[in-house]
Design a protein around this motif. Structure first.
Motif, PDB file in Angstrom:
ATOM      1  N   MET A 179       0.825  -1.213   0.000  1.00  0.00           N
ATOM      2  CA  MET A 179       0.000   0.000   0.000  1.00  0.00           C
ATOM      3  C   MET A 179       0.859   1.263   0.000  1.00  0.00           C
ATOM      4  N   ASN A 180       1.952   1.255   0.751  1.00  0.00           N
ATOM      5  CA  ASN A 180       2.835   2.423   0.789  1.00  0.00           C
ATOM      6  C   ASN A 180       3.498   2.663  -0.566  1.00  0.00           C
ATOM      7  N   ASN A 181       3.873   1.593  -1.228  1.00  0.00           N
ATOM      8  CA  ASN A 181       4.463   1.704  -2.568  1.00  0.00           C
ATOM      9  C   ASN A 181       3.452   2.301  -3.547  1.00  0.00           C
ATOM     10  N   PHE A 182       2.215   1.821  -3.445  1.00  0.00           N
ATOM     11  CA  PHE A 182       1.141   2.305  -4.320  1.00  0.00           C
ATOM     12  C   PHE A 182       0.865   3.789  -4.099  1.00  0.00           C
ATOM     13  N   THR A 183       0.685   4.180  -2.839  1.00  0.00           N
ATOM     14  CA  THR A 183       0.343   5.574  -2.543  1.00  0.00           C
ATOM     15  C   THR A 183       1.514   6.514  -2.811  1.00  0.00           C
ATOM     16  N   PHE A 184       2.745   6.059  -2.570  1.00  0.00           N
ATOM     17  CA  PHE A 184       3.923   6.873  -2.869  1.00  0.00           C
ATOM     18  C   PHE A 184       4.010   7.152  -4.373  1.00  0.00           C
ATOM     19  N   THR A 185       3.731   6.150  -5.184  1.00  0.00           N
ATOM     20  CA  THR A 185       3.770   6.318  -6.639  1.00  0.00           C
ATOM     21  C   THR A 185       2.682   7.267  -7.105  1.00  0.00           C
ATOM     22  N   ASN A 186       1.495   7.155  -6.513  1.00  0.00           N
ATOM     23  CA  ASN A 186       0.421   8.092  -6.831  1.00  0.00           C
ATOM     24  C   ASN A 186       0.807   9.518  -6.445  1.00  0.00           C
ATOM     25  N   ASN A 187       1.419   9.656  -5.288  1.00  0.00           N
ATOM     26  CA  ASN A 187       1.830  10.988  -4.826  1.00  0.00           C
ATOM     27  C   ASN A 187       2.865  11.598  -5.771  1.00  0.00           C
ATOM     28  N   SER A 188       3.768  10.758  -6.278  1.00  0.00           N
ATOM     29  CA  SER A 188       4.749  11.242  -7.261  1.00  0.00           C
ATOM     30  C   SER A 188       4.031  11.760  -8.507  1.00  0.00           C
ATOM     31  N   GLY A 189       2.976  11.060  -8.913  1.00  0.00           N
ATOM     32  CA  GLY A 189       2.181  11.516 -10.050  1.00  0.00           C
ATOM     33  C   GLY A 189       1.484  12.831  -9.762  1.00  0.00           C
ATOM     34  N   ASP A 190       0.955  12.986  -8.546  1.00  0.00           N
ATOM     35  CA  ASP A 190       0.266  14.221  -8.167  1.00  0.00           C
ATOM     36  C   ASP A 190       1.228  15.411  -8.173  1.00  0.00           C
ATOM     37  N   VAL A 191       2.431  15.195  -7.643  1.00  0.00           N
ATOM     38  CA  VAL A 191       3.426  16.267  -7.598  1.00  0.00           C
ATOM     39  C   VAL A 191       3.838  16.663  -9.013  1.00  0.00           C
ATOM     40  N   ALA A 192       4.058  15.662  -9.866  1.00  0.00           N
ATOM     41  CA  ALA A 192       4.443  15.946 -11.253  1.00  0.00           C
ATOM     42  C   ALA A 192       3.325  16.682 -11.987  1.00  0.00           C
ATOM     43  N   LEU A 193       2.090  16.267 -11.732  1.00  0.00           N
ATOM     44  CA  LEU A 193       0.945  16.913 -12.383  1.00  0.00           C
ATOM     45  C   LEU A 193       0.819  18.368 -11.948  1.00  0.00           C
ATOM     46  N   ALA A 194       1.045  18.631 -10.672  1.00  0.00           N
ATOM     47  CA  ALA A 194       0.966  20.006 -10.165  1.00  0.00           C
ATOM     48  C   ALA A 194       2.047  20.891 -10.772  1.00  0.00           C
ATOM     49  N   LYS A 195       3.180  20.301 -11.127  1.00  0.00           N
ATOM     50  CA  LYS A 195       4.277  21.060 -11.732  1.00  0.00           C
ATOM     51  C   LYS A 195       4.164  21.145 -13.261  1.00  0.00           C
ATOM     52  N   GLY A 196       3.135  20.478 -13.797  1.00  0.00           N
ATOM     53  CA  GLY A 196       2.965  20.496 -15.245  1.00  0.00           C
ATOM     54  C   GLY A 196       3.836  19.503 -15.983  1.00  0.00           C
ATOM     55  N   ASP A 197       4.447  18.575 -15.245  1.00  0.00           N
ATOM     56  CA  ASP A 197       5.266  17.542 -15.881  1.00  0.00           C
ATOM     57  C   ASP A 197       4.345  16.375 -16.240  1.00  0.00           C
ATOM     58  N   CYS A 198       3.620  16.552 -17.362  1.00  0.00           N
ATOM     59  CA  CYS A 198       2.595  15.575 -17.754  1.00  0.00           C
ATOM     60  C   CYS A 198       3.166  14.185 -18.026  1.00  0.00           C
ATOM     61  N   PRO A 199       4.271  14.015 -18.734  1.00  0.00           N
ATOM     62  CA  PRO A 199       4.806  12.671 -18.999  1.00  0.00           C
ATOM     63  C   PRO A 199       5.162  11.913 -17.720  1.00  0.00           C
ATOM     64  N   LEU A 200       5.790  12.616 -16.780  1.00  0.00           N
ATOM     65  CA  LEU A 200       6.146  11.952 -15.527  1.00  0.00           C
ATOM     66  C   LEU A 200       4.900  11.560 -14.742  1.00  0.00           C
ATOM     67  N   ALA A 201       3.893  12.439 -14.725  1.00  0.00           N
ATOM     68  CA  ALA A 201       2.638  12.128 -14.040  1.00  0.00           C
ATOM     69  C   ALA A 201       1.988  10.893 -14.651  1.00  0.00           C
ATOM     70  N   LYS A 202       1.951  10.845 -15.966  1.00  0.00           N
ATOM     71  CA  LYS A 202       1.360   9.708 -16.680  1.00  0.00           C
ATOM     72  C   LYS A 202       2.102   8.420 -16.351  1.00  0.00           C
ATOM     73  N   ALA A 203       3.427   8.477 -16.366  1.00  0.00           N
ATOM     74  CA  ALA A 203       4.231   7.289 -16.070  1.00  0.00           C
ATOM     75  C   ALA A 203       3.997   6.812 -14.635  1.00  0.00           C
ATOM     76  N   SER A 204       3.863   7.754 -13.702  1.00  0.00           N
ATOM     77  CA  SER A 204       3.650   7.395 -12.294  1.00  0.00           C
ATOM     78  C   SER A 204       2.310   6.705 -12.093  1.00  0.00           C
ATOM     79  N   TYR A 205       1.247   7.269 -12.656  1.00  0.00           N
ATOM     80  CA  TYR A 205      -0.083   6.669 -12.495  1.00  0.00           C
ATOM     81  C   TYR A 205      -0.163   5.298 -13.162  1.00  0.00           C
ATOM     82  N   GLU A 206       0.458   5.162 -14.312  1.00  0.00           N
ATOM     83  CA  GLU A 206       0.444   3.866 -15.001  1.00  0.00           C
ATOM     84  C   GLU A 206       1.229   2.818 -14.210  1.00  0.00           C
TER      85      GLU A 206
END
Length: 244
Positions: A179-206
């Motif tokens: 669960m921690n691995n899952f939520t940490f990866t989602n959080n990385s996607g959220d941070v990337a999305l907030a910064k406008g780093d769309c490719p990194l956000a997409k990779a994190s969520y996938e």
């Protein structure tokens, strides 16, 4: 004739004595709770009393009795004397929990003396399992409840319980890591999305979708990534047009 009647009398007397010795039963009680996890960019855990859980008592392959937990998640079931039983608590979508109960070994003189034993199983927690976690230990009884001459009561086999608790601790650690691995990866996607780093956000969520495929959060975030990519594409086009 009198001899025959006397023999019949002795047989009936023995039969009634056996019945009297077996009249008692073990009153077993517990409370069933449902544990649920909401997994986003963090882990939220909630527990509530579970009504409608199925509690079945088997002796070998024979179903002795079956009841359901009440509105408060509580149940009380009578376990007959002089037998070995398996109590199973189950609920749709959750891993079942089993308990071994032996009502053997109660001294006859105690059984005759208005014997009304009770035992309470500590709260039974039901939860949905994760596909990548090994729950094989749950095929075994989580506790063995037996009669103990010390105190003349029913109690759990402490040595067996400690062994099972050690195995359950390994399962909890594996679940927490997942669960921690899952939520940490989602959080990385959220941070990337907030910064406008769309490719990194997409990779994190996938990536999160491969960790726990059934969870909704990364799927719900991907449309936002799509909007981010479109906005970035429009911004790049505008810059290109202005440069011309």
């Amino acid at each position: 004739m009198r001899k025959k009647q006397f023999v019949i009398f002795l047989i009936l007397l023995c039969y009634n004595t056996v019945l009297t010795a077996q009249e008692w039963s073990l009153k077993l009680r517990s409370t069933v709770e449902l544990r649920t996890y909401k997994l986003t960019n963090k882990v939220d855990v909630s527990e509530e009393k579970l009504a409608g859980a199925s509690i079945s008592l088997h002796k070998g392959s024979i179903l002795v009795s079956q009841i359901q937990s009440d509105g408060s998640g509580d149940f009380v079931i009578e376990v007959p004397a002089n037998g070995d039983f398996i109590l199973t608590v189950s609920y749709s979508g959750c891993n079942p929990k089993k308990f071994a109960i032996s009502t053997m070994g109660v001294p006859e003189e105690l059984a005759k003396d208005n014997f009304k034993p009770t035992f309470g199983i500590e709260g039974v927690v039901m939860a949905k399992g994760f596909a990548t976690i090994d729950y094989a230990i749950l095929k075994q009884p989580l506790a063995r409840i037996i009669y103990t001459s010390k105190g003349k009561k029913f109690d759990d086999d402490e040595s067996y319980t400690n062994q099972i608790l050690a195995e359950l601790s390994k399962i909890r650690d594996a679940e927490n890591t997942l669960m921690n691995n899952f939520t940490f990866t989602n959080n990385s996607g959220d941070v990337a999305l907030a910064k406008g780093d769309c490719p990194l956000a997409k990779a994190s969520y996938e990536k999160a979708m491969t960790i726990i495929p059934a969870e909704r959060y990364p799927n719900e975030q991907l449309p936002k990534v799509g909007d981010c990519l479109k906005q970035k594409e429009l911004a790049d086009k505008k810059i290109a047009d202005e440069a011309k």
